[in-house]
Every structure is written in structure tokens, then in C-alpha cells.
Design a protein around this motif. Structure first.
Motif, mmCIF file in Angstrom:
data_model
loop_
_atom_site.group_PDB
_atom_site.id
_atom_site.type_symbol
_atom_site.label_atom_id
_atom_site.label_comp_id
_atom_site.label_asym_id
_atom_site.label_seq_id
_atom_site.Cartn_x
_atom_site.Cartn_y
_atom_site.Cartn_z
ATOM 1 N N GLY A 183 49.020 34.469 35.970
ATOM 2 C CA GLY A 183 49.114 36.092 36.777
ATOM 3 C C GLY A 183 47.708 36.712 36.880
ATOM 4 O O GLY A 183 47.831 37.656 37.583
ATOM 5 N N PHE A 184 46.744 36.182 36.192
ATOM 6 C CA PHE A 184 45.341 36.782 36.160
ATOM 7 C C PHE A 184 44.487 35.985 37.051
ATOM 8 O O PHE A 184 43.328 36.695 37.183
ATOM 9 C CB PHE A 184 45.070 36.894 34.701
ATOM 10 C CG PHE A 184 45.729 37.876 34.238
ATOM 11 C CD1 PHE A 184 45.989 39.271 34.124
ATOM 12 C CD2 PHE A 184 46.874 37.359 33.180
ATOM 13 C CE1 PHE A 184 46.964 39.981 33.336
ATOM 14 C CE2 PHE A 184 47.917 38.115 32.465
ATOM 15 C CZ PHE A 184 47.628 39.326 32.448
ATOM 16 N N VAL A 201 36.739 39.585 40.256
ATOM 17 C CA VAL A 201 37.160 40.723 41.031
ATOM 18 C C VAL A 201 38.509 40.762 40.914
ATOM 19 O O VAL A 201 39.404 41.443 40.346
ATOM 20 C CB VAL A 201 36.700 40.904 42.379
ATOM 21 C CG1 VAL A 201 37.559 42.179 43.194
ATOM 22 C CG2 VAL A 201 35.223 41.353 42.443
ATOM 23 N N TYR A 202 39.176 39.689 41.195
ATOM 24 C CA TYR A 202 40.869 39.254 41.317
ATOM 25 C C TYR A 202 41.256 39.623 39.817
ATOM 26 O O TYR A 202 42.112 40.167 39.365
ATOM 27 C CB TYR A 202 41.171 38.085 41.629
ATOM 28 C CG TYR A 202 42.639 37.791 41.695
ATOM 29 C CD1 TYR A 202 43.377 38.039 43.041
ATOM 30 C CD2 TYR A 202 43.358 37.432 40.752
ATOM 31 C CE1 TYR A 202 44.838 37.837 43.183
ATOM 32 C CE2 TYR A 202 44.825 37.190 40.831
ATOM 33 C CZ TYR A 202 45.299 37.456 41.904
ATOM 34 O OH TYR A 202 46.881 37.188 42.105
ATOM 35 N N CYS A 203 40.621 38.758 38.825
ATOM 36 C CA CYS A 203 41.081 38.783 37.505
ATOM 37 C C CYS A 203 40.920 40.282 37.044
ATOM 38 O O CYS A 203 41.723 40.460 36.101
ATOM 39 C CB CYS A 203 40.014 37.756 36.637
ATOM 40 S SG CYS A 203 40.462 36.192 36.840
ATOM 41 N N LYS A 250 43.818 45.981 46.387
ATOM 42 C CA LYS A 250 42.750 45.352 47.183
ATOM 43 C C LYS A 250 41.944 44.393 46.493
ATOM 44 O O LYS A 250 41.744 43.306 46.923
ATOM 45 C CB LYS A 250 41.921 46.477 47.625
ATOM 46 C CG LYS A 250 40.732 46.134 48.562
ATOM 47 C CD LYS A 250 41.170 46.000 49.619
ATOM 48 C CE LYS A 250 40.221 45.600 51.045
ATOM 49 N NZ LYS A 250 40.815 45.295 52.257
ATOM 50 N N GLY A 251 41.962 44.655 45.276
ATOM 51 C CA GLY A 251 41.135 43.692 44.303
ATOM 52 C C GLY A 251 42.118 42.296 44.203
ATOM 53 O O GLY A 251 41.407 41.310 43.963
ATOM 54 N N MET A 252 43.352 42.498 44.206
ATOM 55 C CA MET A 252 44.243 41.396 44.127
ATOM 56 C C MET A 252 44.806 40.976 45.324
ATOM 57 O O MET A 252 45.654 40.039 45.463
ATOM 58 C CB MET A 252 45.312 41.534 43.411
ATOM 59 C CG MET A 252 45.153 42.142 41.881
ATOM 60 S SD MET A 252 46.825 42.454 40.713
ATOM 61 C CE MET A 252 47.243 40.876 40.802
ATOM 62 N N GLN A 261 33.708 41.983 48.024
ATOM 63 C CA GLN A 261 32.970 40.721 47.978
ATOM 64 C C GLN A 261 32.064 40.943 46.601
ATOM 65 O O GLN A 261 31.418 40.161 46.158
ATOM 66 C CB GLN A 261 32.135 40.582 49.102
ATOM 67 C CG GLN A 261 33.010 40.232 50.497
ATOM 68 C CD GLN A 261 33.824 38.936 50.181
ATOM 69 O OE1 GLN A 261 33.421 37.705 49.857
ATOM 70 N NE2 GLN A 261 35.223 39.270 49.883
ATOM 71 N N SER A 262 32.076 41.957 46.199
ATOM 72 C CA SER A 262 31.172 41.985 44.634
ATOM 73 C C SER A 262 31.806 43.075 43.708
ATOM 74 O O SER A 262 32.750 43.912 44.301
ATOM 75 C CB SER A 262 29.890 42.704 45.168
ATOM 76 O OG SER A 262 30.022 44.290 45.680
ATOM 77 N N MET A 263 31.690 42.931 42.587
ATOM 78 C CA MET A 263 31.996 43.875 41.535
ATOM 79 C C MET A 263 31.859 45.417 41.993
ATOM 80 O O MET A 263 32.548 46.243 41.786
ATOM 81 C CB MET A 263 31.794 43.324 40.021
ATOM 82 C CG MET A 263 32.499 44.160 39.069
ATOM 83 S SD MET A 263 34.383 43.874 38.959
ATOM 84 C CE MET A 263 34.372 42.245 38.814
#
Length: 379
Positions: A183-184, A201-203, A250-252, A261-263
Motif C-alpha cells: 500500500g505504500f 515521492v510515492y511512499c 498526484k504523488g501517488m 519528479q523530485s521531492m
């Protein structure tokens, strides 16, 4: 076999107190640094991984990244756990880190439920800032889920337990081995071990999803393989802002190329929009305001109620008034009349007519004229 409580390492320098956690990739212990009398955390690879054909590469990566984290600790970051030591006990490699008191985000949500936006977003931003430093050092955390984010009692968040080299050991691990992060983790990490910053970013976006909803998001594998949709967090918790809802989604984003594309780019989506400053005041308008205020202040000095309407007396009228006062002064002086009283009365009459400034000037001129006329009359 995990070490047991009381077991000594490095000739008695460290004493194991208990196992803090055990996953598919490693074991984390709580231990005591005997010399400094402080609690530390010791992380080791899981023993059974030694039979994996990729084990040597895993250990090499473990040591390399441990040294990099130790260099980061020379200039400590307030939101990254500090690395103290790296050693080998028998055949087991060990990474020693600071012990961070508090509860992790999993525990906080289980205890309190979904966290208010104003409480969780600052913590996530702190972890995002920490990950920027990690990325600048050439690392990717790859495990920024709620269990690896410690929340101190002072409201500060600390990133712990780096997922060192875990993508190098896929053969030994079953799907259960990575279920703890289900899930993360983004699909590209779970399928091919991506080491790009977009993984973090996704996590972190998924962790924020969990924080504001109290629910684990749909896994990236289910979204990718089964075409399962991700429920927007605002549908679960309508109290969160549209801006936060969009930042999480957006992050997911499932495909990494469509994510920030960057934090830094993702954190900017969490920032509150800045207020637009008012347009500058036109200089002419400011001059008129200044003049109006000056007139109002002068009226207040004379004791007359302030008004925004001013009467302008023509210069011809003023000259006529001046000569009239000169004649009047001579007559009054000749008849011994109370000339000062008459002069001031005339000045006040002009002031009430709306020409106070010129009346004051005329009154002063009249006073001088009366003095002159009086002198002439007495002579």
C-alpha cells in the motif's frame, strides 16, 4: 537465529535488550551502549539471506550505504536518524543508530484515528525535507512508510530504518516478505527495485494518505495488475482541503513519469498559496490624500469640525479684504475702538466661511496694520 536479551557485542560495548522489529530483509534490536550509557538501535541483515545468490551484493550495498549515512550524521539533520557505528559481529554486519523515543505513525493513527490536516502535514513536510538531503547524497530511502516515521512528543518527526539494498534480494523473499509495506510502495519498486527519487515521492504521499484517512491505500500492484481504482482521500475524509487531496493523488500517480519528479516539486504542492499583495498606490492619489489630511488637521487646530469640502477664495477678493481691513484699522484707531476684537471677529467669520487659512493670514496682516494705524493716530 535472532540475538537474545543480555547478549553482548563487540566485547561488551553493546548489550542487546530486545528485538524491536523483524522483517523479510533484516532485524532491528534495541541495545545499550555500555560506555556512554545510552540506548541505541542495531540493525542487521536477516540470517537466512546468507543462502541467497545475491547475498554478497546485498552486504556490499548494506556497508556502502551505512557509510554514506554515517557521513550524513557528521552534519546531523533534525529529521534523519543518526548513524553511530558500523561493525561486524562474527559473520553478521551491524549498523548502529540513535534510538528515537516516541511512537511511529502507524501507532499514532491506531491510537487517535485519522489525524487532522494541520497536525500531519507539517510532519510529512519534515520527512520530505529529510528525504531531499538523502537524495542529494545519492540515496533513496525506499521505505518511508508510517512504521519508519517516528513522532516525538514535541511534534517533530524523524525518518528511521533506511531500506538499505533491499531490492538486491528478490529471489529468497516471498510476497509475504514485502507485505509489511503493501500500500505504500510504488509498482516500479515492487516489480523491478527502482532506486529513483520518485519511489520516495510515492511512499510519502501514500503515508500522508494513511495519516489523513486512517486507512491503507489500495496497493500499487492491485492498481496496476487488476485495474483497481484508488479512492481519493477526500471521499474518505471530506474535511481535508482540495489542495491536500490533489497533492496526495498526484504523488501517488501509478506511472512514475507522471508523478512529481523530485521531492521538492511534490512538497511545493503541499504549501499553502501565498497571499497576493495589494497593488501599489498611485503617487498622485497619495499626494491628494496627504493634502486632504493636512487641511483636516489644520481645521482641528482651529477648533472647527473637520470637513472634506473646502472653499477657495479668489485672490482678487483677498486683496479687497486686505485693503478694507487697512481702512477699517485706521478708523478704529482714530475712534479708540477695540480694534483687536473687531479684527479677530472678521477673521473667524472668514474661517467659518471655509477660508480659514487665508483668514488667518489676513488677521495677522490686520494686526500689523492696526498697530501701524494706532501709531499714526496717536501721533
Amino acid at each position: 537465529m535472532p540475538w537474545i536479551a543480555g547478549q553482548q557485542l563487540q566485547g561488551g560495548k553493546y548489550v542487546i535488550e530486545k528485538v524491536l522489529g523483524q522483517g523479510g530483509f533484516g532485524i532491528t534490536y534495541k541495545a545499550l551502549d555500555i560506555e556512554l550509557q545510552r540506548t541505541v538501535v542495531i540493525k542487521t541483515p536477516n540470517e537466512y539471506l546468507s543462502h541467497d545468490p545475491e547475498y554478497d551484493k546485498y552486504i556490499e550495498r548494506f556497508i556502502q550505504e551505512g557509510r554514506t549515512l554515517a557521513r550524513l550524521s557528521q552534519d546531523p539533520h533534525p529529521h534523519i536518524v543518526g548513524v553511530i557505528d558500523l561493525f561486524k559481529e562474527g559473520v553478521t554486519h551491524c549498523l548502529v543508530m540513535n534510538f528515537v523515543p516516541g511512537e511511529n505513525l502507524f501507532e499514532a493513527v491506531r491510537r487517535k484515528g485519522a489525524l487532522p490536516e494541520a497536525e500531519i502535514v507539517p510532519c510529512i513536510c519534515q520527512i520530505g525535507e529529510a528525504l531531499i538531503v538523502v537524495h542529494q547524497a545519492g540515496l533513496v530511502h525506499r521505505d518511508a512508510h508510517p512504521g519508519n516515521i517516528m513522532l516525538r512528543s514535541n511534534g517533530k518527526a524523524v525518518l528511521i530504518d533506511f531500506g538499505i539494498a533491499k531490492e538486491l534480494v528478490p529471489k529468497t523473499l516471498s510476497s509475504k516478505g514485502i507485505a509489511g509495506n503493501e500500500g505504500f510502495a510504488p509498482y516500479e519498486q515492487m516489480s523491478r527495485g527502482s532506486r529513483e527519487p520518485t519511489v520516495d515521492v510515492y511512499c510519502l504521499a501514500a503515508t500522508l494518505y494513511y495519516g489523513v484517512t486512517g486507512q491503507r491505500p489500495t496497493t500499487s500492484l492491485a492498481r496496476k495488475l487488476d485495474n483497481t481504482s484508488l479512492t481519493p482521500p477526500k471521499q474518505i475524509n471530506p474535511s481535508i482541503s482540495d489542495q491536500l487531496n490533489q497533492a496526495i493523488l498526484k504523488g501517488m500517480t501509478l506511472e512514475a513519469k507522471y508523478r512529481p519528479q523530485s521531492m521538492q516539486e511534490w512538497l511545493a504542492m503541499l504549501e499553502a498559496p501565498k497571499a497576493t499583495p495589494p497593488p501599489p498606490v498611485d503617487p498622485v492619489y497619495r499626494k491628494e490624500i496627504f493634502r486632504s489630511k493636512a487641511k483636516l488637521n489644520s481645521q482641528a487646530i482651529l477648533g472647527k469640525p473637520a470637513t472634506k469640502s473646502f472653499k477657495i477664495i479668489p485672490w482678487g477678493w483677498l486683496l479687497g479684504i486686505l485693503f478694507s481691513y487697512l481702512s477699517l484699522g485706521y478708523s478704529l484707531a482714530s475712534s479708540n475702538a477695540p480694534h483687536i476684537t473687531w479684527a479677530l471677529a472678521g477673521a473667524w467669520a472668514l474661517a467659518w466661511a471655509g477660508a480659514w487659512a487665508w483668514a488667518l493670514a489676513v488677521a495677522l496682516a490686520v494686526a500689523g496694520a492696526l498697530v501701524w494705524a494706532g501709531a499714526v493716530a496717536l501721533a
